[in-house]
Design a protein around this motif. Structure first.
Motif, PDB file in Angstrom:
ATOM      1  N   VAL A   6      72.868  42.090  45.990  1.00 19.73           N
ATOM      2  CA  VAL A   6      73.199  42.545  47.356  1.00 19.73           C
ATOM      3  C   VAL A   6      74.618  42.139  47.734  1.00 19.73           C
ATOM      4  O   VAL A   6      75.355  42.915  48.370  1.00 19.73           O
ATOM      5  CB  VAL A   6      72.171  41.993  48.368  1.00 19.73           C
ATOM      6  N   ASN A   7      75.042  40.944  47.332  1.00 15.02           N
ATOM      7  CA  ASN A   7      76.395  40.479  47.652  1.00 15.02           C
ATOM      8  C   ASN A   7      77.476  41.332  47.001  1.00 15.02           C
ATOM      9  O   ASN A   7      78.619  41.354  47.455  1.00 15.02           O
ATOM     10  CB  ASN A   7      76.563  39.019  47.213  1.00 15.02           C
ATOM     11  N   GLU A   8      77.111  42.029  45.921  1.00 12.24           N
ATOM     12  CA  GLU A   8      78.096  42.840  45.197  1.00 12.24           C
ATOM     13  C   GLU A   8      78.070  44.308  45.620  1.00 12.24           C
ATOM     14  O   GLU A   8      78.939  45.087  45.252  1.00 12.24           O
ATOM     15  CB  GLU A   8      77.820  42.735  43.688  1.00 12.24           C
ATOM     16  N   ILE A   9      77.062  44.693  46.394  1.00 12.31           N
ATOM     17  CA  ILE A   9      76.920  46.107  46.783  1.00 12.31           C
ATOM     18  C   ILE A   9      78.016  46.510  47.752  1.00 12.31           C
ATOM     19  O   ILE A   9      78.268  45.849  48.756  1.00 12.31           O
ATOM     20  CB  ILE A   9      75.531  46.354  47.414  1.00 12.31           C
ATOM     21  N   SER A  10      78.659  47.647  47.434  1.00 13.42           N
ATOM     22  CA  SER A  10      79.704  48.176  48.302  1.00 13.42           C
ATOM     23  C   SER A  10      79.444  49.630  48.691  1.00 13.42           C
ATOM     24  O   SER A  10      79.957  50.110  49.687  1.00 13.42           O
ATOM     25  CB  SER A  10      81.060  48.069  47.606  1.00 13.42           C
ATOM     26  N   ASP A  11      78.632  50.325  47.872  1.00 16.58           N
ATOM     27  CA  ASP A  11      78.388  51.747  48.131  1.00 16.58           C
ATOM     28  C   ASP A  11      77.070  52.142  47.483  1.00 16.58           C
ATOM     29  O   ASP A  11      76.499  51.390  46.689  1.00 16.58           O
ATOM     30  CB  ASP A  11      79.532  52.596  47.563  1.00 16.58           C
ATOM     31  N   ILE A  12      76.596  53.346  47.815  1.00 19.88           N
ATOM     32  CA  ILE A  12      75.347  53.849  47.247  1.00 19.88           C
ATOM     33  C   ILE A  12      75.461  55.342  46.999  1.00 19.88           C
ATOM     34  O   ILE A  12      76.163  56.063  47.716  1.00 19.88           O
ATOM     35  CB  ILE A  12      74.150  53.573  48.203  1.00 19.88           C
ATOM     36  N   ASP A  13      74.787  55.784  45.959  1.00 14.67           N
ATOM     37  CA  ASP A  13      74.595  57.213  45.723  1.00 14.67           C
ATOM     38  C   ASP A  13      73.106  57.407  45.481  1.00 14.67           C
ATOM     39  O   ASP A  13      72.394  56.450  45.155  1.00 14.67           O
ATOM     40  CB  ASP A  13      75.406  57.689  44.519  1.00 14.67           C
ATOM     41  N   PHE A  14      72.606  58.628  45.646  1.00 14.59           N
ATOM     42  CA  PHE A  14      71.184  58.861  45.430  1.00 14.59           C
ATOM     43  C   PHE A  14      70.968  60.292  44.957  1.00 14.59           C
ATOM     44  O   PHE A  14      71.799  61.185  45.175  1.00 14.59           O
ATOM     45  CB  PHE A  14      70.372  58.596  46.706  1.00 14.59           C
ATOM     46  N   ILE A  15      69.854  60.504  44.262  1.00 14.41           N
ATOM     47  CA  ILE A  15      69.443  61.838  43.828  1.00 14.41           C
ATOM     48  C   ILE A  15      68.005  62.032  44.280  1.00 14.41           C
ATOM     49  O   ILE A  15      67.122  61.245  43.932  1.00 14.41           O
ATOM     50  CB  ILE A  15      69.541  62.000  42.298  1.00 14.41           C
ATOM     51  N   VAL A  16      67.772  63.062  45.069  1.00 13.88           N
ATOM     52  CA  VAL A  16      66.432  63.371  45.562  1.00 13.88           C
ATOM     53  C   VAL A  16      65.703  64.241  44.537  1.00 13.88           C
ATOM     54  O   VAL A  16      66.282  65.183  43.994  1.00 13.88           O
ATOM     55  CB  VAL A  16      66.510  64.106  46.918  1.00 13.88           C
ATOM     56  N   ASN A  38      79.533  48.793  43.093  1.00 13.63           N
ATOM     57  CA  ASN A  38      80.365  47.696  43.592  1.00 13.63           C
ATOM     58  C   ASN A  38      81.673  48.234  44.152  1.00 13.63           C
ATOM     59  O   ASN A  38      81.879  49.451  44.231  1.00 13.63           O
ATOM     60  CB  ASN A  38      80.604  46.639  42.509  1.00 13.63           C
ATOM     61  N   ILE A  39      82.591  47.347  44.518  1.00 14.92           N
ATOM     62  CA  ILE A  39      83.845  47.751  45.159  1.00 14.92           C
ATOM     63  C   ILE A  39      84.728  48.574  44.232  1.00 14.92           C
ATOM     64  O   ILE A  39      85.583  49.347  44.671  1.00 14.92           O
ATOM     65  CB  ILE A  39      84.603  46.504  45.677  1.00 14.92           C
ATOM     66  N   SER A  40      84.501  48.455  42.908  1.00 15.44           N
ATOM     67  CA  SER A  40      85.270  49.242  41.932  1.00 15.44           C
ATOM     68  C   SER A  40      84.589  50.563  41.604  1.00 15.44           C
ATOM     69  O   SER A  40      84.975  51.246  40.659  1.00 15.44           O
ATOM     70  CB  SER A  40      85.457  48.434  40.643  1.00 15.44           C
ATOM     71  N   ASN A  41      83.549  50.910  42.352  1.00 14.95           N
ATOM     72  CA  ASN A  41      82.803  52.156  42.178  1.00 14.95           C
ATOM     73  C   ASN A  41      82.002  52.181  40.872  1.00 14.95           C
ATOM     74  O   ASN A  41      81.630  53.241  40.381  1.00 14.95           O
ATOM     75  CB  ASN A  41      83.724  53.377  42.239  1.00 14.95           C
ATOM     76  N   GLU A  42      81.730  50.978  40.308  1.00 12.97           N
ATOM     77  CA  GLU A  42      80.898  50.889  39.102  1.00 12.97           C
ATOM     78  C   GLU A  42      79.430  50.824  39.511  1.00 12.97           C
ATOM     79  O   GLU A  42      79.079  50.155  40.480  1.00 12.97           O
ATOM     80  CB  GLU A  42      81.250  49.630  38.304  1.00 12.97           C
ATOM     81  N   ILE A  43      78.583  51.514  38.751  1.00 12.94           N
ATOM     82  CA  ILE A  43      77.145  51.463  39.008  1.00 12.94           C
ATOM     83  C   ILE A  43      76.615  50.127  38.501  1.00 12.94           C
ATOM     84  O   ILE A  43      76.757  49.804  37.320  1.00 12.94           O
ATOM     85  CB  ILE A  43      76.422  52.624  38.302  1.00 12.94           C
ATOM     86  N   ILE A  44      76.037  49.329  39.389  1.00 17.46           N
ATOM     87  CA  ILE A  44      75.570  47.987  38.998  1.00 17.46           C
ATOM     88  C   ILE A  44      74.048  47.889  38.989  1.00 17.46           C
ATOM     89  O   ILE A  44      73.502  46.951  38.400  1.00 17.46           O
ATOM     90  CB  ILE A  44      76.159  46.899  39.916  1.00 17.46           C
ATOM     91  N   TYR A  45      73.353  48.835  39.615  1.00 14.00           N
ATOM     92  CA  TYR A  45      71.893  48.822  39.566  1.00 14.00           C
ATOM     93  C   TYR A  45      71.369  50.215  39.868  1.00 14.00           C
ATOM     94  O   TYR A  45      71.889  50.933  40.725  1.00 14.00           O
ATOM     95  CB  TYR A  45      71.306  47.818  40.564  1.00 14.00           C
ATOM     96  N   ILE A  46      70.313  50.597  39.147  1.00 17.56           N
ATOM     97  CA  ILE A  46      69.652  51.889  39.372  1.00 17.56           C
ATOM     98  C   ILE A  46      68.174  51.622  39.595  1.00 17.56           C
ATOM     99  O   ILE A  46      67.544  50.874  38.838  1.00 17.56           O
ATOM    100  CB  ILE A  46      69.844  52.830  38.158  1.00 17.56           C
ATOM    101  N   GLY A  47      67.634  52.212  40.642  1.00 16.52           N
ATOM    102  CA  GLY A  47      66.211  52.034  40.930  1.00 16.52           C
ATOM    103  C   GLY A  47      65.572  53.341  41.381  1.00 16.52           C
ATOM    104  O   GLY A  47      66.266  54.302  41.717  1.00 16.52           O
ATOM    105  N   LYS A  48      64.258  53.378  41.391  1.00 16.92           N
ATOM    106  CA  LYS A  48      63.516  54.563  41.833  1.00 16.92           C
ATOM    107  C   LYS A  48      62.735  54.214  43.093  1.00 16.92           C
ATOM    108  O   LYS A  48      62.506  53.033  43.389  1.00 16.92           O
ATOM    109  CB  LYS A  48      62.569  55.042  40.742  1.00 16.92           C
ATOM    110  N   ALA A  49      62.322  55.218  43.829  1.00 14.29           N
ATOM    111  CA  ALA A  49      61.573  54.961  45.059  1.00 14.29           C
ATOM    112  C   ALA A  49      60.752  56.182  45.442  1.00 14.29           C
ATOM    113  O   ALA A  49      61.173  57.323  45.218  1.00 14.29           O
ATOM    114  CB  ALA A  49      62.530  54.616  46.197  1.00 14.29           C
TER     115      ALA A  49
END
Length: 591
Positions: free
Chosen positions: A57-67, A23-34
């Motif tokens: 989706v309305n709260e999403i501000s950024d994303i990080d990922f691990i391959v 979110n906008i505060s850089n808190e992780i709000i959801y983790i998923g796999k793909a």
């Protein structure tokens, strides 16, 4: 969605892995796999009927990922990260660990066990098995059939059927030397390590013997067993790089350099599980290895929970320098699992740089321009060192002060300072500020430390005057400004020493520059205040536990940070810091 975020999404790779919405505060709000990170992350921004997804989706501000390398790894990593970060939109897997393991116990007469409970003090754990290509229980039954380990939970006084079937050495009826188990223990380790030559050779000899004796039915069963082992061994070669058999805490580092920019990725394994990823992107001014060395010195010098080992691809002379300075083992593995994980970390660094480069450059350019504009605004074009102060307290209790340092426009965390207010008569924030300023600069003069060109305080004219008075007592003349707030408690003015005010344009670079400064000093002050407050609460509950002294309390506090975190930890985790008896006592009392 901003242009920078859209660009970042467009650079997410078509690869298996785990994604973390923030979110906008850089808190992780959801983790998923793909299986495909690019496709999965973009699906979120299509039209949804599901209300929960729309809220997310309305709260999403950024994303990080691990391959990662395969679906098996992404399943394990997702579960580990959810249990670590507890994101609010993740409902499943928060407290569960349904993945099976096969355990070789460390008993005098070892057993093979099938379990979902990860307790590393029981023996050697192999797994977890999350791929639907392997039936873990069938594999367990297969291994217990071909390896003569004890099957009984408690040793009986007479032999059983397993002994007659040559599936147990029979410690119930005869003395078995522990060395008799050595070859079988080694075969288990070899099998899960991908080397099944020895065990297959023995089965092939058995198959041939059975055929020669005309026991074709048993020979066929043995042949099927060999086929099953070879099939499973092939699947196990898909290395589970997000789970280590060792329960050590280690870091694995990869880095990439492109267009005079360096990206460093740090994978942190805690108790053998990949739980944290840290990314750093910065401009390259000197040699790449030199920049990495400087970053690692700062990163680990400010890190309380240090790993046992750090694996990174660097020359031996630099590894030795880091090891001697930081008292951590820095290792460059030439082969094996850690070498493979380094390659994976480098791949993640490469993809992170591609995804975040534009965002980083825009932020960097705005920061440089904002700093130059700020220097022009306050009339000090040669400004290089700024000290920023904040006071934090709750109803005049646990009063603390904090100083954040800005050097050439960048935060210098190694120079930050914390202050516990000593004067009991210092009730208001301004009185506390006076004490902090006097203490800081009296010491700086005595120790001949470099003085700032500017001091920033939180507040208006009164706070600026108090700061100037304190500096006057130290016989110093340093420029001071205050950041004043409006009726909505939003910073909107710069207050100068002569009382004049400058209203900051809310959409300008200078406003964002000053807001970042305020947030950083406030964060630092609040974290110190919480630490001090928590320590009081922590001590009151743990002081009277037998075997828990001040050193143990500090160790627990440094590692867990709060009583709630200890309550969530299992006994085997606490045993990493204290003995088993004390760990059980702590858990009992905290319940």
């Amino acid at each position: 969605m901003t242009d920078a975020f859209a660009f970042k999404l467009s650079k997410i790779p078509h690869a298996p892995g785990v994604y973390l919405w923030k979110n906008i505060s850089n808190e992780i709000i959801y983790i998923g796999k793909a299986i495909d990170l690019f496709k999965r992350t973009h699906q979120y921004f299509l039209k949804h009927e599901d209300g929960k997804t729309n809220l997310l989706v309305n709260e999403i501000s950024d994303i990080d990922f691990i391959v990662v390398n395969n679906e098996n790894e992404s399943l394990i990593l997702e579960a580990n990260l959810i249990r670590k970060h507890q994101p609010k939109y993740n409902v499943l897997l928060k407290n569960s660990n349904s993945y099976p393991y096969i355990v070789l116990t460390n008993e005098p007469h070892p057993r093979l066990l099938y379990t979902n409970d990860l307790k590393t003090n029981k023996g050697n754990y192999f797994g977890p098995f999350v791929s639907n290509k392997i039936d873990a229980y069938s594999l367990f039954k297969l291994l217990t059939r071909i390896l003569p380990f004890r099957k009984c939970k408690t040793t009986p006084k007479q032999k059983c059927l397993y002994y007659d079937m040559h599936q147990c050495l029979g410690p119930c009826i005869r003395n078995i030397d522990q060395n008799a188990y050595t070859q079988y223990i080694q075969q288990v380790h070899d099998f899960f390590g991908g080397n099944i030559k020895e065990i297959v050779t023995q089965l092939e000899i058995s198959e041939e013997t059975l055929s020669n004796n005309m026991n074709f039915e048993e020979a066929q069963k043995t042949h099927e067993t060999i086929k099953d082992l070879l099939r499973v061994a092939k699947i196990l070669k898909e290395s589970q790089l997000v789970f280590l058999k060792s329960n050590q805490t280690v870091d694995v580092i990869g880095y990439v350099i492109s267009n005079n920019t360096i990206c460093i990725t740090i994978f942190s394994y805690i108790d053998g599980k990949l739980l944290l990823k840290n990314n750093q992107i910065c401009d390259l001014y000197g040699q790449g290895e030199e920049e990495i060395l400087n970053y690692l010195f700062q990163y680990y010098d400010n890190n309380k929970n240090l790993p046992a080992n750090v694996y990174i691809s660097l020359p031996n002379n630099l590894l030795k320098q880091l090891t001697n300075q930081l008292k951590i083992n820095f290792i460059n593995p030439l082969t094996g699992k850690y070498k493979t994980i380094i390659k994976n970390a480098m791949d993640n660094a490469r993809k992170s740089l591609a995804s975040n480069y534009l965002v980083y450059k825009n932020k960097f350019n705005r920061s440089v321009k904002a700093y130059e504009d700020f220097k022009t605004l306050i009339g000090n074009s040669q400004l290089s060192l700024i000290h920023i102060f904040d006071i934090s307290n709750l109803f005049s209790e646990n009063k603390v002060g904090a100083m954040v340092v800005l050097e050439n426009g960048n935060f210098n965390k190694s120079s930050y300072k914390k202050f516990i207010i000593k004067d009991a008569n210092s009730i208001s924030d301004t009185q506390c500020m006076r004490e902090v300023i006097q203490r800081q600069y009296s010491r700086a003069i005595n120790e001949n430390k470099k003085l700032p060109g500017l001091i920033i305080v939180d507040g208006g004219k009164h706070q600026v005057n108090v700061c100037k008075d304190a500096l006057h007592l130290c016989k110093l003349n340093i420029q001071v400004i205050g950041l004043a707030k409006n009726s909505k408690h939003q910073t909107d003015k710069i207050v100068f020493e002569n009382g004049t005010e400058y209203k900051i344009p809310i959409n300008g670079n200078v406003y964002q520059f000053l807001l970042n400064i305020q947030e950083e000093v406030h964060r630092f002050a609040i974290s110190f205040f919480k630490q001090k407050k928590i320590k009081q609460l922590f001590n009151s509950q743990l002081d009277n536990i037998p075997g828990v002294g001040q050193k143990t309390i500090k160790k627990l506090l440094d590692f867990y940070g709060s009583i709630d975190n200890i309550k969530k930890a299992n006994i085997s985790e606490i045993e990493q810091l204290v003995d088993k008896k004390t760990a059980k006592l702590i858990k009992t009392i905290l319940k």
